[in-house]
Design a protein around this motif. Sequence first.
Motif, short mmCIF file in Angstrom:
data_model
loop_
_atom_site.label_atom_id
_atom_site.label_comp_id
_atom_site.label_asym_id
_atom_site.label_seq_id
_atom_site.Cartn_x
_atom_site.Cartn_y
_atom_site.Cartn_z
N LYS A 15 0.86 -1.17 0.00
CA LYS A 15 0.00 0.00 0.00
C LYS A 15 0.90 1.22 0.00
N LYS A 16 0.77 2.01 -1.04
CA LYS A 16 1.65 3.17 -1.18
C LYS A 16 0.83 4.43 -1.39
N LYS A 17 1.51 5.56 -1.07
CA LYS A 17 0.84 6.86 -1.22
C LYS A 17 1.53 7.65 -2.32
N VAL A 18 0.74 8.10 -3.28
CA VAL A 18 1.30 8.91 -4.36
C VAL A 18 0.53 10.23 -4.42
N PHE A 19 1.26 11.34 -4.44
CA PHE A 19 0.63 12.67 -4.47
C PHE A 19 0.78 13.29 -5.85
N LEU A 20 -0.26 13.96 -6.28
CA LEU A 20 -0.17 14.77 -7.49
C LEU A 20 0.03 16.23 -7.07
N VAL A 21 1.07 16.83 -7.60
CA VAL A 21 1.39 18.22 -7.24
C VAL A 21 1.56 19.00 -8.54
N GLY A 22 1.12 20.24 -8.54
CA GLY A 22 1.32 21.06 -9.72
C GLY A 22 0.49 22.32 -9.63
N SER A 23 0.78 23.27 -10.51
CA SER A 23 0.03 24.53 -10.50
C SER A 23 -1.33 24.32 -11.18
N PRO A 24 -2.25 25.28 -11.02
CA PRO A 24 -3.54 25.15 -11.69
C PRO A 24 -3.38 25.14 -13.22
N ASN A 25 -4.38 24.57 -13.90
CA ASN A 25 -4.43 24.60 -15.37
C ASN A 25 -3.40 23.73 -16.07
N VAL A 26 -2.89 22.72 -15.37
CA VAL A 26 -1.92 21.85 -16.05
C VAL A 26 -2.51 20.47 -16.35
N GLY A 27 -3.76 20.25 -15.93
CA GLY A 27 -4.39 18.95 -16.20
C GLY A 27 -4.18 17.95 -15.09
N LYS A 28 -3.97 18.43 -13.86
CA LYS A 28 -3.79 17.51 -12.72
C LYS A 28 -5.01 16.63 -12.54
N SER A 29 -6.19 17.23 -12.64
CA SER A 29 -7.43 16.46 -12.45
C SER A 29 -7.58 15.42 -13.55
N ALA A 30 -7.16 15.78 -14.77
CA ALA A 30 -7.27 14.82 -15.87
C ALA A 30 -6.37 13.62 -15.61
N ILE A 31 -5.16 13.87 -15.13
CA ILE A 31 -4.24 12.77 -14.79
C ILE A 31 -4.84 11.95 -13.65
N PHE A 32 -5.36 12.64 -12.65
CA PHE A 32 -5.96 11.96 -11.50
C PHE A 32 -7.10 11.05 -11.94
#
Lengths: 659, 63
Positions: A15-32
């Motif tokens: 069980k691992k934890k991976v965080f998505l980090v980045g500025s707005p408007n880069v498509g973080k939600s799309a990757i998520f």
Amino acid sequence: MSRKRMTTKEEPLTKKKVFLVGSPNVGKSAIFNALTGSYVTVSNYPGTTVDIAYGKMRIGRHHKIDLVDTPGMYSLRPITAEEEVGRKLIFKENPDCILHIVDAKNLERMLPLTFQLIETGLPIILVLNLYDELRARGMQLDIAHLEHDIGIPVVETVATRGIGIDNLSSRIVEVIEDRYRFSPMKVEYSEEIKEKIQSIAKHLKNDYAISKETIASLIIQNDKTIIDMVKAEGSLKKIETLCSNLDFNHMADLISQQRREASQSIMAERSAGDDNRTRGGWKDKLSALMVHHIWGVPILGLVLWFGLYKFVGEFGAGTLVDFIETNIFEAIINPKVDLIFHKIFGENLFFGLFAGEYGIFTLGIRYAIAIIFPIVATFFIAFSIIEDTGYLPRLAMLLDRAFKKIGLSGRAVIPLTLGFGCDTMATIVTRTLESTRERVIATFLLSLAIPCSAQLGVLLGLMAGNPKMLFIWALTVSGVFMLAGFLCKHLIKGEDSGFFMELPPLRLPSFMNVFTKTYTRMIWYFKEVIPIFIVASIVIWLGKLTGIFDFLVNVISYPVQWAGMPKAASPAFLYGFFRRDFGVAGLFDLAKQGVLSGNGLLIAAVVLTLFVPCVAQFAVTWKERGKAMAIGMAVFIFPFAFCVGFLLNVLLNALGVSL
Amino acid sequence: MRCALCSHEFNEDSAKRSCSACFKIGKCEMIKCPKCGYEIPPEPEWIKKVKRLFHRGRRDGDL
């Protein structure tokens, strides 16, 4: 002989934890979304209103991963509440891997955060999203050498089309299984900075989830949250001595500059192609003009003139309303309705419920379809076009300076803009403002001086043929708005809030987007309005039957006439208590009949704009701000609106203005 | 989805959560940005079907 069955022992799930980090408007939600599918939950970070999305993904048979989509951030030195929460998550939760999502075509601007994340000592994967847009600009990145230079995995993706997601999943597994040989690049800081960071890091006693060098670099930039965190250690005195003669701003500037230089040197080596096709193009120039404190004002004027006045006021409230009212309702529907219900009820009092002067069909439905529908339709079309171009956030930036003078920040543009759609919903949205003071000021201004969509459209329609009247109305209402805000700023104690907003790119509006948004808003609006207008007709009919309506009209006729309006305008103000759009529709009727015109019409428009909030908005204000404040606002606004009308009438007469 | 006002990227689940305190919960058919509260009209099903018919549909995560 028995045969022993061979069994393979199953490896346990990690069980691992991976965080998505980045500025707005880069498509973080799309990757998520691409990584998690539909297994998502959202909750507030404790003690804040910042939403964090949590998801799960499974890679292969052995890896169950908890994915966390952190709020957008530009730096590990936070400015906004969202960035503060994002940083807290990283520092406290000790993720097994961080995906730093960047916009591939703006990599140079985003690499400084990559360097900060690398310095924390946590495993980082750099994800170059929106890679198709970079290629569309004729640019290219040497991914393999970039990975070699920065020393961390680099993956290119187009998340909205699923491109690169499988590769990204493989790299995540590689990292969490410790199979990737990191040799992360460290920014070569000047001796002055290196020496300070090392000397402070030496005195940090506790173990932290992130590197002591990162903590030390934030201390020398005077990061209050980090300093408080270190206070608990007991080594703060020593660190304070080391920082005693430090120019924190100089340190922060130097560190930022050196990170930028490192980013530029990498990009000079590893990117190719010509981005000059789009950089500095007409869209960038127009965007800069839109937010300019001088040039932005005439641009806003043009948008309001053509978008609202010409299209909504003249075409919607003039041409379309005339056509529907005259050719459909007056010519066909109303006479037929009167005939049908006369046949059914005769001169019975129920005739008046459905037909006649205040009938459901002849008043309620007619108001909704003949008057409100064309105006709201054109308003929503204009609004959707403005929204789809990306102008609204630029408007927020333009108005930020003016809003500071009334105790608000540009962030208040959000609820105040929503108020032009519906003040009730906008009042709820004031909870997104940072301080109680701002919320109170914004709620008061919404109640006082922001007309909702139908009200605004009808008012524009009323004054469309008379630009002078429209100008005086706009000047009076905006003057009251600024004056009330200015007084609130000085009477209500508190500090000003900062404002920070990402600007999306400007684009030409898409027909499909405008059509979809207009259509959905119209459906929503009419589902709400038609039942209310029918109920209003019934209430008025009952009021007429019982004599209450005439009594109330008589009572309200005193301030109406005192303010310089004809007595016949009184019912419109009574309607306005229930629904502002119903109230202005009443004014529209009077103007068409010639009962209300000239100065009287202007004063009626001003008073109804500044009038008490409708019942729904009052109820929401009660819920959001409390009983005392809701009642206090209503009690103040009612006489105040008529006083402004009175003063305007006096001024117009004194100056000999006749409209 | 991306908010047209504050550019915040979010998924529809987090938008639905931000409606929980509103008296119109579930009735207004709007998607509310969880960051700034801006209301975004969702694309109706029949429009999505028409777009798919003409192969002009868009994937999740894209406004």
